[in-house]
Each structure stands twice: as C-alpha cells, then as structure tokens.
Design a protein around this motif. Structure first.
Motif, PDB file in Angstrom:
ATOM      1  N   GLU A  32      -6.203   0.071   4.384  1.00 34.29           N
ATOM      2  CA  GLU A  32      -4.777   0.362   4.185  1.00 34.29           C
ATOM      3  C   GLU A  32      -3.924  -0.727   4.838  1.00 34.29           C
ATOM      4  OE1 GLU A  32      -5.174   2.924   1.533  1.00 34.29           O
ATOM      5  OE2 GLU A  32      -3.156   2.398   2.228  1.00 34.29           O
ATOM      6  N   ASN A  33      -4.315  -1.130   6.041  1.00 27.85           N
ATOM      7  CA  ASN A  33      -3.543  -2.180   6.719  1.00 27.85           C
ATOM      8  C   ASN A  33      -3.640  -3.496   5.959  1.00 27.85           C
ATOM      9  OD1 ASN A  33      -1.973  -3.292   8.953  1.00 27.85           O
ATOM     10  ND2 ASN A  33      -3.838  -4.457   9.406  1.00 27.85           N
ATOM     11  N   ALA A  34      -4.849  -3.791   5.456  1.00 25.70           N
ATOM     12  CA  ALA A  34      -5.027  -5.053   4.711  1.00 25.70           C
ATOM     13  C   ALA A  34      -4.146  -5.079   3.462  1.00 25.70           C
ATOM     14  CB  ALA A  34      -6.499  -5.207   4.324  1.00 25.70           C
ATOM     15  N   LYS A  35      -3.978  -3.900   2.835  1.00 28.34           N
ATOM     16  CA  LYS A  35      -3.101  -3.836   1.636  1.00 28.34           C
ATOM     17  C   LYS A  35      -1.648  -4.063   2.063  1.00 28.34           C
ATOM     18  CE  LYS A  35      -1.832  -0.753  -2.177  1.00 28.34           C
ATOM     19  NZ  LYS A  35      -0.452  -0.171  -1.999  1.00 28.34           N
ATOM     20  N   LYS A  36      -1.292  -3.369   3.138  1.00 30.42           N
ATOM     21  CA  LYS A  36       0.116  -3.429   3.615  1.00 30.42           C
ATOM     22  C   LYS A  36       0.483  -4.863   4.022  1.00 30.42           C
ATOM     23  CE  LYS A  36       2.955  -1.324   7.294  1.00 30.42           C
ATOM     24  NZ  LYS A  36       2.844  -0.527   8.543  1.00 30.42           N
ATOM     25  N   GLN A  37      -0.477  -5.562   4.635  1.00 27.77           N
ATOM     26  CA  GLN A  37      -0.201  -6.924   5.134  1.00 27.77           C
ATOM     27  C   GLN A  37      -0.551  -7.991   4.108  1.00 27.77           C
ATOM     28  OE1 GLN A  37       1.312  -7.065   7.996  1.00 27.77           O
ATOM     29  NE2 GLN A  37       0.931  -4.927   8.621  1.00 27.77           N
ATOM     30  N   HIS A  38      -0.951  -7.540   2.899  1.00 31.85           N
ATOM     31  CA  HIS A  38      -1.330  -8.481   1.820  1.00 31.85           C
ATOM     32  C   HIS A  38      -2.501  -9.375   2.205  1.00 31.85           C
ATOM     33  CE1 HIS A  38       2.222  -6.983  -0.139  1.00 31.85           C
ATOM     34  NE2 HIS A  38       2.986  -7.396   0.859  1.00 31.85           N
ATOM     35  N   TYR A  39      -3.401  -8.851   3.050  1.00 29.99           N
ATOM     36  CA  TYR A  39      -4.668  -9.581   3.271  1.00 29.99           C
ATOM     37  C   TYR A  39      -5.546  -9.370   2.030  1.00 29.99           C
ATOM     38  CZ  TYR A  39      -3.198  -9.086   8.209  1.00 29.99           C
ATOM     39  OH  TYR A  39      -2.510  -9.090   9.406  1.00 29.99           O
ATOM     40  N   LEU A  40      -5.259  -8.247   1.310  1.00 28.15           N
ATOM     41  CA  LEU A  40      -5.952  -7.923   0.055  1.00 28.15           C
ATOM     42  C   LEU A  40      -4.941  -8.016  -1.089  1.00 28.15           C
ATOM     43  CD1 LEU A  40      -7.968  -4.648   0.874  1.00 28.15           C
ATOM     44  CD2 LEU A  40      -8.957  -6.885   0.334  1.00 28.15           C
ATOM     45  N   GLN A  41      -5.378  -8.574  -2.215  1.00 29.38           N
ATOM     46  CA  GLN A  41      -4.563  -8.532  -3.450  1.00 29.38           C
ATOM     47  C   GLN A  41      -4.708  -7.126  -4.041  1.00 29.38           C
ATOM     48  OE1 GLN A  41      -3.081 -11.508  -4.470  1.00 29.38           O
ATOM     49  NE2 GLN A  41      -4.035 -12.575  -2.742  1.00 29.38           N
ATOM     50  N   ASP A  42      -3.738  -6.679  -4.817  1.00 28.55           N
ATOM     51  CA  ASP A  42      -3.798  -5.318  -5.376  1.00 28.55           C
ATOM     52  C   ASP A  42      -5.102  -5.037  -6.139  1.00 28.55           C
ATOM     53  OD1 ASP A  42      -0.206  -4.847  -5.971  1.00 28.55           O
ATOM     54  OD2 ASP A  42      -1.470  -4.812  -4.167  1.00 28.55           O
ATOM     55  N   PRO A  43      -5.547  -5.937  -7.045  1.00 28.72           N
ATOM     56  CA  PRO A  43      -6.817  -5.648  -7.757  1.00 28.72           C
ATOM     57  C   PRO A  43      -7.993  -5.467  -6.792  1.00 28.72           C
ATOM     58  CG  PRO A  43      -5.654  -7.470  -8.804  1.00 28.72           C
ATOM     59  CD  PRO A  43      -4.946  -7.209  -7.515  1.00 28.72           C
ATOM     60  N   GLU A  44      -8.016  -6.260  -5.711  1.00 31.07           N
ATOM     61  CA  GLU A  44      -9.116  -6.146  -4.723  1.00 31.07           C
ATOM     62  C   GLU A  44      -9.047  -4.767  -4.066  1.00 31.07           C
ATOM     63  OE1 GLU A  44      -9.596 -10.763  -3.130  1.00 31.07           O
ATOM     64  OE2 GLU A  44      -7.995  -9.504  -2.283  1.00 31.07           O
ATOM     65  N   TYR A  45      -7.843  -4.345  -3.715  1.00 28.08           N
ATOM     66  CA  TYR A  45      -7.650  -3.032  -3.089  1.00 28.08           C
ATOM     67  C   TYR A  45      -8.158  -1.936  -4.021  1.00 28.08           C
ATOM     68  CZ  TYR A  45      -5.126   1.104  -1.369  1.00 28.08           C
ATOM     69  OH  TYR A  45      -4.813   2.367  -0.914  1.00 28.08           O
ATOM     70  N   GLU A  46      -7.799  -2.057  -5.310  1.00 28.59           N
ATOM     71  CA  GLU A  46      -8.201  -1.012  -6.273  1.00 28.59           C
ATOM     72  C   GLU A  46      -9.726  -0.963  -6.451  1.00 28.59           C
ATOM     73  OE1 GLU A  46      -4.430   0.279  -6.434  1.00 28.59           O
ATOM     74  OE2 GLU A  46      -6.295   1.242  -7.062  1.00 28.59           O
ATOM     75  N   VAL A  47     -10.366  -2.116  -6.388  1.00 24.32           N
ATOM     76  CA  VAL A  47     -11.845  -2.131  -6.490  1.00 24.32           C
ATOM     77  C   VAL A  47     -12.442  -1.383  -5.296  1.00 24.32           C
ATOM     78  CG1 VAL A  47     -13.876  -3.630  -6.290  1.00 24.32           C
ATOM     79  CG2 VAL A  47     -12.016  -4.228  -7.872  1.00 24.32           C
ATOM     80  N   LEU A  48     -11.915  -1.659  -4.119  1.00 27.34           N
ATOM     81  CA  LEU A  48     -12.429  -0.975  -2.920  1.00 27.34           C
ATOM     82  C   LEU A  48     -12.173   0.525  -3.012  1.00 27.34           C
ATOM     83  CD1 LEU A  48     -11.297  -3.554  -0.214  1.00 27.34           C
ATOM     84  CD2 LEU A  48     -13.662  -2.964  -0.754  1.00 27.34           C
ATOM     85  N   MET A  49     -10.994   0.912  -3.503  1.00 27.47           N
ATOM     86  CA  MET A  49     -10.673   2.344  -3.624  1.00 27.47           C
ATOM     87  C   MET A  49     -11.636   3.025  -4.593  1.00 27.47           C
ATOM     88  SD  MET A  49      -8.510   3.314  -1.543  1.00 27.47           S
ATOM     89  CE  MET A  49      -8.419   2.099  -0.251  1.00 27.47           C
ATOM     90  N   SER A  50     -12.032   2.313  -5.640  1.00 27.86           N
ATOM     91  CA  SER A  50     -12.999   2.893  -6.599  1.00 27.86           C
ATOM     92  C   SER A  50     -14.323   3.169  -5.899  1.00 27.86           C
ATOM     93  CB  SER A  50     -13.242   1.936  -7.773  1.00 27.86           C
ATOM     94  OG  SER A  50     -12.005   1.554  -8.318  1.00 27.86           O
ATOM     95  N   TRP A  51     -14.736   2.231  -5.040  1.00 28.90           N
ATOM     96  CA  TRP A  51     -15.959   2.451  -4.248  1.00 28.90           C
ATOM     97  C   TRP A  51     -15.810   3.687  -3.358  1.00 28.90           C
ATOM     98  CZ3 TRP A  51     -20.752   0.979  -4.600  1.00 28.90           C
ATOM     99  CH2 TRP A  51     -21.078  -0.253  -5.189  1.00 28.90           C
ATOM    100  N   TYR A  52     -14.671   3.788  -2.667  1.00 25.71           N
ATOM    101  CA  TYR A  52     -14.493   4.926  -1.745  1.00 25.71           C
ATOM    102  C   TYR A  52     -14.460   6.238  -2.528  1.00 25.71           C
ATOM    103  CZ  TYR A  52     -13.380   1.469   1.854  1.00 25.71           C
ATOM    104  OH  TYR A  52     -13.433   0.403   2.728  1.00 25.71           O
ATOM    105  N   ASP A  53     -13.756   6.245  -3.665  1.00 27.47           N
ATOM    106  CA  ASP A  53     -13.676   7.488  -4.466  1.00 27.47           C
ATOM    107  C   ASP A  53     -15.068   7.914  -4.909  1.00 27.47           C
ATOM    108  OD1 ASP A  53     -10.516   6.740  -6.162  1.00 27.47           O
ATOM    109  OD2 ASP A  53     -10.981   7.613  -4.190  1.00 27.47           O
ATOM    110  N   TYR A  54     -15.840   6.957  -5.429  1.00 30.26           N
ATOM    111  CA  TYR A  54     -17.201   7.292  -5.899  1.00 30.26           C
ATOM    112  C   TYR A  54     -18.041   7.806  -4.734  1.00 30.26           C
ATOM    113  CZ  TYR A  54     -21.872   7.016  -7.739  1.00 30.26           C
ATOM    114  OH  TYR A  54     -23.149   7.360  -8.125  1.00 30.26           O
ATOM    115  N   THR A  55     -17.922   7.131  -3.598  1.00 31.47           N
ATOM    116  CA  THR A  55     -18.713   7.508  -2.410  1.00 31.47           C
ATOM    117  C   THR A  55     -18.393   8.938  -1.984  1.00 31.47           C
ATOM    118  OG1 THR A  55     -18.700   5.210  -1.688  1.00 31.47           O
ATOM    119  CG2 THR A  55     -19.161   6.883   0.000  1.00 31.47           C
TER     120      THR A  55
END
Ligand SMILES: Nc1ncnc2c1ncn2[C@@H]1O[C@H](COP(=O)(O)OP(=O)(O)OP(=O)(O)O)[C@@H](O)[C@H]1O
Ligand SMILES: Nc1nc(=O)c2ncn([C@H]3C[C@H](O)[C@@H](CO)O3)c2[nH]1
Length: 230
Positions: free
Chosen positions: A116-139
């Motif tokens: 969440e912090n990486a998204k807020k600080q733009h350490y992650l691009q939005d598509p990268e964030y969404e890929v990670l969220m897909s992993w967390y949702d599946y998990t």
C-alpha cells in the motif's frame, strides 16, 4: 471482523493447525528480539524474517537492490517477499507438539502495509500494483493464511530510526527518517482499521528492552494462544 475471526478459528479447529501469531512493527521496532524471547518455548515454532533468502536470490541481493533503486526493484522484491512469507505461513508444523506458529511479519503485512505504501509513494506503477493484488486475492481465497493474533510492536519513527542507524545493516544505511514515517503510517492505517481479521495486541515498543520484555512476559499467555480454544 468477528466473522473473519470465526472463519480463521474454524479453519484452525478443522485442520487442527497451530495458533498463528504474526509479530508486526516498523523496521527496528524489536520484532527479532520478540521472536527470540518466545523461541525458548518447546511448543512454539518461531520464524524470523527470511533476510538471508532476500539477500541471495541466485546470487542477487534483492534487499540491497530495493533500497538502492526503489522504483525499479519494488515490484520484483514484493513478489519474492510474497513467496517467502507464503512458504512460512502455510508450511506444516515441524513436529507434532507445536501448538503455536510465530513469524516476523506476514502476507497480510506485505499487502496492507508495504505494498500500500509503495502504491501511495509511486514506488509501484498501477499495473504492477494490480498484479500484486491479484496474487493476494488468489492467495486469500484459496489458501488458509488466516492469522489468530497480531502482536503490534508500536513505535515512533524517530526512535526506530536511531535504532536502525545504530544497528547498521548495510542495506539500510541510507534509510531516511521519512521512510520510517511512511512505514509507520501504513502500519497505523492497517492495524487501526476495524476489519483487520484477527485480534491485535499493541505493545509500546518505544520503551527500553527490559520494559518490553516485561510486557512480553505479562502477555505471553495470550500471545501463546491461551485465550483461544484449541
Ligand atoms: N526496546 C528496545 N530498546 C532499545 N533497543 C532495542 C529495543 N528493541 C530492539 N532494540 C535494538 O534495536 C535494533 C532493532 O531490533 P530488532 O532487530 O529486534 O528489530 P526488528 O523489528 O527485527 O527490525 P527489522 O524489521 O529491521 O528486522 C537491534 O539492534 C536491537 O538490539
Ligand atoms: N519494501 C519492502 N517491502 C516489504 O514487504 C518488506 N518486508 C521487510 N522489508 C524490509 C524492511 C527491513 O529493511 C528489512 C527487514 O525487515 O526488510 C520490506 N521492504
């Protein structure tokens, strides 16, 4: 939250898995110190953070890379953190009389705090964030990673920054106070929400070592699952 807790408890009772405790807190808050305190209990299986793994991924020090080029390396680093935490959180107990499994941070921490912090600080691009969220949702939907208790070693950024600088981990030598403030704010947002999914025991970890150990002693019955029906 109560429903989430019921689900977690039901899963634990059904699978007779150990009581799961995640030790949470900012960098330098004293998590490793806390894990060491509970390692002495025969029925506890304690897992420190897999730093050794992160420092040598086929010879690459991912931890060093993420601190040196945060925008380039946050995405791969969070993937590897997810894999390493998943292995810890879902592996069966090492032997039959383990009734408590304790680990330093969790899959839930990566999702709700660092990512969440990486998204807020733009350490992650939005598509990268969404890929990670897909992993967390599946998990979360397909694996039992439920926590029974979070022990939150709550600190102030200034205090942990001084500890981190004194401890002198090479990768963290340039960590600014501002980053510790970011991580602190992410922890506060995550653990002050009503739907964390399990009980949160907050300990004031700004206090000196002896005082914190006294609190761990005082709460050890609860931290070791004493209040839960096994
Ligand atoms: N309550 C305390 N008072 C003073 N120093 C402390 C206290 N707790 C831990 N320390 C010291 O601060 C440093 C960080 O402690 P520790 O490694 O346990 O933190 P941590 O939460 O595991 O950090 P990280 O998240 O980076 O792994 C260590 O040098 C430790 O000896
Ligand atoms: N970016 C990032 N994402 C994570 O999920 C994460 N989990 C731990 N860490 C960093 C903090 C300490 O330096 C060091 C040991 O806790 O590793 C992380 N850093």
């Amino acid at each position: 939250m109560s429903n989430m807790r019921t689900v977690g408890t039901a899963a634990r009772l059904a699978s007779k898995r150990p009581f799961r405790v995640s030790i949470e807190g900012n960098i330098g808050s004293g998590k490793s110190t806390c894990i060491k305190f509970f390692e002495k209990f025969r029925n506890v299986e304690a897992h420190p953070e897999p730093l050794k793994e992160w420092r040598n991924v086929a010879g690459h020090n991912l931890l060093g890379l993420v601190y040196s080029e945060v925008n380039t390396w946050t995405f791969p680093f969070q993937h590897y953190v997810h894999l390493s935490r998943l292995k810890i959180q879902t592996s069966p107990p090492s032997h039959a009389d383990i009734t408590v499994k304790m680990f330093e941070r969790s899959v839930q921490n990566s999702r709700h705090c660092f990512v969440e912090n990486a998204k807020k600080q733009h350490y992650l691009q939005d598509p990268e964030y969404e890929v990670l969220m897909s992993w967390y949702d599946y998990t979360e939907k397909n694996l039992d990673i439920a926590l029974d208790l979070i022990v939150y070693l709550r600190t102030t950024p200034q205090v942990v920054w001084e500890r981190v600088m004194k401890r002198g981990r090479a990768e963290e030598s340039e960590v600014p106070l501002a980053y510790l403030q970011e991580v602190h704010d992410s922890y506060e947002n995550w653990l002050s929400a009503p739907d964390v999914g399990c009980e949160v025991l907050t300990i004031d970890a700004d206090k000196n070592l002896d005082a914190v150990v006294e609190d761990l002693e005082r709460y050890s019955y609860k931290i070791l699952g004493g209040n839960h029906t096994n």
